[in-house]
Design an enzyme around this catalytic site. Structure first.
Site, PDB file in Angstrom:
ATOM      1  N   LYS A 187     -25.903  34.509  -3.596  1.00 16.34           N
ATOM      2  CA  LYS A 187     -26.838  33.806  -4.486  1.00 16.34           C
ATOM      3  C   LYS A 187     -28.004  34.724  -4.827  1.00 16.34           C
ATOM      4  CE  LYS A 187     -25.739  29.533  -5.410  1.00 16.34           C
ATOM      5  NZ  LYS A 187     -25.457  29.242  -6.807  1.00 16.34           N
ATOM      6  N   ASP A 229     -32.653  37.264   4.451  1.00 16.91           N
ATOM      7  CA  ASP A 229     -32.055  38.596   4.318  1.00 16.91           C
ATOM      8  C   ASP A 229     -32.547  39.332   3.071  1.00 16.91           C
ATOM      9  OD1 ASP A 229     -30.788  37.157   2.349  1.00 16.91           O
ATOM     10  OD2 ASP A 229     -28.800  37.245   3.247  1.00 16.91           O
ATOM     11  N   ASP A 230     -33.641  38.872   2.487  1.00 17.09           N
ATOM     12  CA  ASP A 230     -34.145  39.514   1.267  1.00 17.09           C
ATOM     13  C   ASP A 230     -35.422  40.295   1.514  1.00 17.09           C
ATOM     14  OD1 ASP A 230     -32.245  38.538  -0.779  1.00 17.09           O
ATOM     15  OD2 ASP A 230     -32.912  36.612   0.011  1.00 17.09           O
ATOM     16  N   LYS A 241     -31.452  31.817   0.266  1.00 13.64           N
ATOM     17  CA  LYS A 241     -30.305  30.901   0.234  1.00 13.64           C
ATOM     18  C   LYS A 241     -30.441  29.826  -0.840  1.00 13.64           C
ATOM     19  CE  LYS A 241     -28.410  32.998   3.782  1.00 13.64           C
ATOM     20  NZ  LYS A 241     -29.008  34.356   3.617  1.00 13.64           N
ATOM     21  N   TYR A 280     -18.066  30.264  -9.616  1.00  8.07           N
ATOM     22  CA  TYR A 280     -18.699  31.559  -9.373  1.00  8.07           C
ATOM     23  C   TYR A 280     -18.739  31.905  -7.881  1.00  8.07           C
ATOM     24  CZ  TYR A 280     -19.903  31.260 -14.236  1.00  8.07           C
ATOM     25  OH  TYR A 280     -19.826  31.159 -15.596  1.00  8.07           O
ATOM     26  N   ASP A 293     -26.447  28.907   7.944  1.00  7.34           N
ATOM     27  CA  ASP A 293     -27.075  29.956   7.115  1.00  7.34           C
ATOM     28  C   ASP A 293     -28.291  29.432   6.351  1.00  7.34           C
ATOM     29  OD1 ASP A 293     -25.259  31.781   8.048  1.00  7.34           O
ATOM     30  OD2 ASP A 293     -24.267  32.135   6.127  1.00  7.34           O
ATOM     31  N   HIS A 319     -26.074  37.292   7.501  1.00  9.55           N
ATOM     32  CA  HIS A 319     -27.016  37.120   6.382  1.00  9.55           C
ATOM     33  C   HIS A 319     -28.258  36.386   6.888  1.00  9.55           C
ATOM     34  CE1 HIS A 319     -24.187  38.391   3.217  1.00  9.55           C
ATOM     35  NE2 HIS A 319     -23.254  37.743   3.894  1.00  9.55           N
ATOM     36  N   ASP A 357     -31.453  42.165  -1.457  1.00 11.15           N
ATOM     37  CA  ASP A 357     -30.806  42.079  -0.146  1.00 11.15           C
ATOM     38  C   ASP A 357     -30.090  43.404   0.065  1.00 11.15           C
ATOM     39  OD1 ASP A 357     -29.099  41.677   1.975  1.00 11.15           O
ATOM     40  OD2 ASP A 357     -28.471  39.673   1.352  1.00 11.15           O
ATOM     41  N   TYR A 375     -18.508  36.837  -7.328  1.00 11.30           N
ATOM     42  CA  TYR A 375     -19.507  36.347  -6.385  1.00 11.30           C
ATOM     43  C   TYR A 375     -20.046  37.457  -5.495  1.00 11.30           C
ATOM     44  CZ  TYR A 375     -21.838  33.662  -2.834  1.00 11.30           C
ATOM     45  OH  TYR A 375     -22.787  33.166  -1.992  1.00 11.30           O
ATOM     46  N   TYR A 401     -25.496  44.044   8.444  1.00 12.98           N
ATOM     47  CA  TYR A 401     -24.462  43.363   7.683  1.00 12.98           C
ATOM     48  C   TYR A 401     -24.743  43.440   6.174  1.00 12.98           C
ATOM     49  CZ  TYR A 401     -20.738  40.329   6.458  1.00 12.98           C
ATOM     50  OH  TYR A 401     -19.585  39.859   5.897  1.00 12.98           O
ATOM     51  N   HIS A 409     -59.460  27.904 -11.253  1.00 12.20           N
ATOM     52  CA  HIS A 409     -60.318  28.144 -12.401  1.00 12.20           C
ATOM     53  C   HIS A 409     -59.582  27.934 -13.737  1.00 12.20           C
ATOM     54  CE1 HIS A 409     -64.163  29.427 -13.891  1.00 12.20           C
ATOM     55  NE2 HIS A 409     -63.571  30.212 -14.776  1.00 12.20           N
TER      56      HIS A 409
HETATM   57  C1  F6R Z   1     -25.317  32.690   1.182  1.00  9.61           C
HETATM   58  C2  F6R Z   1     -25.048  33.725   2.186  1.00  9.61           C
HETATM   59  C3  F6R Z   1     -24.213  33.385   3.359  1.00  9.61           C
HETATM   60  C4  F6R Z   1     -22.817  33.979   3.219  1.00  9.61           C
HETATM   61  C5  F6R Z   1     -21.937  33.607   4.434  1.00  9.61           C
HETATM   62  C6  F6R Z   1     -20.576  34.275   4.398  1.00  9.61           C
HETATM   63  O1  F6R Z   1     -26.103  33.192   0.162  1.00  9.61           O
HETATM   64  O2  F6R Z   1     -25.476  34.850   2.051  1.00  9.61           O
HETATM   65  O3  F6R Z   1     -24.172  31.994   3.575  1.00  9.61           O
HETATM   66  O4  F6R Z   1     -22.207  33.554   2.041  1.00  9.61           O
HETATM   67  O5  F6R Z   1     -22.579  33.994   5.622  1.00  9.61           O
HETATM   68  O6  F6R Z   1     -20.753  35.639   4.276  1.00  9.61           O
HETATM   69  P1  F6R Z   1     -19.561  36.696   4.393  1.00  9.61           P
HETATM   70  O7  F6R Z   1     -18.509  36.271   3.419  1.00  9.61           O
HETATM   71  O8  F6R Z   1     -20.219  37.986   4.054  1.00  9.61           O
HETATM   72  O9  F6R Z   1     -19.083  36.640   5.821  1.00  9.61           O
HETATM   73 MG    MG Z   2     -30.787  36.109   0.635  1.00 10.54          MG
HETATM   74 MG    MG Z   3     -27.661  37.622   1.342  1.00 14.12          MG
END
Ligand code: F6R
Ligand code: MG
Ligand code: MG
Length: 382
Positions: A231, A52-53, A132, A347, A286, A18, A11, A228, A90, A242
């Site tokens: 994820k 977002d990856d 996610k 975490y 999300d 995200h 990411d 953290y 972002y 096969h």
């Molecule tokens: C989960 C993820 C999103 C963010 C959430 C808060 O893996 O990427 O759910 O955790 O959008 O993000 P921040 O703290 O960056 O505003």
């Molecule tokens: Mg992601």
């Molecule tokens: Mg992300």
């Protein structure tokens, strides 16, 4: 000649939160990888994304954890992250945990799934990529594909599958691994992989000849960084047909939108929803956690394909069920079992909130302290 399939992902920043990778960041990464292809570092590549990856599916002849291949990808991700910064995307550069490259991508943030294989006359394979959620999210479908005869007819019918498979499991908390054989050790295997945040299926081999059949990204960002940082959204490579599960047997494993950890703030259980590439964007709360499957063939080290496997009405009902489950889970709001259990929340950002309540608790006379965690239960039952 041996070929290597590498799926490398990170990411590096995304559009509107995200949410989804911006095409301009893929374009600059593609330029770097094209140059690497011209120079003969890699044979072929397919750049893509889920949520977002950013994900690169690469073929080459240099084996796993190769310095030149990994450095090329690192440079592509760095360029993409610069573009993300320029566009004000972002969390630009989020998964690139180090400033400089040293040897290979291990421990640097990007997810890595690689397999060095002897190319079969026809070499079909699938790359599954999820956003996610976490690598253990693939435990359940991998068990279904390679060990459940109710999912995979070939385990009963085809003598090449009938002997079963070897599962290599990583304990991400202890940094240990163990290999278990199916069908004879299925129950031991389930005892471990039913705890998917800790025991993660990393590799699967066909028992009769040790043929490598599946590889999962097992980097855990939160354990690498010690805090953290999102994820570790997983990807995996599964060879099919096969004497291995058929393409349709691997896809059948995703017909139940089972609950996985992740979703909003990496802190909630939600249904894993298989979607087409065009729907590979995190939206509601999300999510919900999404899965894309791309089917390829490898021929003389080159990638042929892909086919966008979940872009299919046969998965409409799975998606509908996933949405019903999403509604139901969401109604729990901040309550478990929608929110993850406390030992996993350690975490996330929750401990920072708990910190503020320190000193507000008053000792209750006549009560005993009990350990809260099931992992330390020996002192609690006296
Ligand atoms: C989960 C993820 C999103 C963010 C959430 C808060 O893996 O990427 O759910 O955790 O959008 O993000 P921040 O703290 O960056 O505003
Ligand atoms: Mg992601
Ligand atoms: Mg992300």
């Amino acid at each position: 000649m041996k070929s290597t399939i590498s799926v490398l992902k990170a990411d590096i920043g995304s559009l509107a939160g995200h949410h989804m990778v911006h095409p301009d960041t893929i374009a600059v990464a593609t330029k770097v990888l094209s140059e690497g292809k011209k120079q003969g570092i890699i044979n072929d590549f397919y750049p893509t994304f889920v949520g977002d990856d950013m994900e690169f599916i690469i073929s080459h002849n240099r084996g796993e954890l190769d310095q030149r291949v990994h450095e090329l990808v690192w440079n592509a991700l760095k360029e993409a992250a610069s573009k993300a910064k320029e566009l004000g995307l972002y969390a630009a550069g989020q998964d690139l945990l180090s400033d400089s490259f040293s040897g290979n991508l291990k421990g640097m943030g990007p997810g890595i799934a690689e397999m060095e294989i002897e190319e079969r006359p026809s070499e079909p394979f699938v790359v599954f990529m999820a956003d996610k959620t976490e690598p253990g999210a693939f435990n359940l479908p991998l068990f279904k594909m390679f060990a459940d005869p109710f999912n995979t007819a070939g385990l009963v019918i085809d003598p090449a599958l009938h002997d079963g498979f070897k599962f290599e499991i990583l304990d991400v908390y202890e940094g240990e691994s163990i290999t278990l054989n199916t069908p004879e050790e299925s129950y031991d295997l389930l005892a471990l992989i039913g705890t998917p945040d800790r025991y993660i299926i990393r590799r699967i081999y066909r028992k009769q000849d040790n043929m490598l059949a599946a590889v999962v990204t097992t980097e855990r960002l939160n354990l690498i960084a010690g805090k953290y940082v999102g994820k570790d959204d997983p990807a995996m490579i599964v060879r099919v047909q096969h004497g291995l599960p058929a393409l349709g047997e691997t896809l059948e494993a995703f017909t139940v939108p089972y609950l996985v950890a992740g979703w909003m703030r990496g802190s909630h259980y939600g249904p894993l929803m298989p979607v087409s590439q065009k729907d590979a964007r995190a939206t509601r709360f999300d999510g919900p956690p999404r899965l894309v499957g791309l089917g390829f063939n490898l021929k003389n080290g080159r990638l042929v394909g892909p086919s966008d496997l979940f872009d299919d009405p046969a998965f409409d009902e799975v998606r509908r069920t996933a949405n019903i489950i999403a509604d139901y889970m969401r109604r729990h709001g901040p309550f478990m079992p929608h929110r993850l259990e406390p030992q996993v929340m350690e975490y996330t950002t929750l401990p920072k909130v708990m910190e503020r309540l320190k000193g507000r608790f008053k000792k209750e006379e006549g009560t005993n302290k009990v350990k809260a965690s099931i992992y330390t239960s020996s002192e609690t039952n006296e």
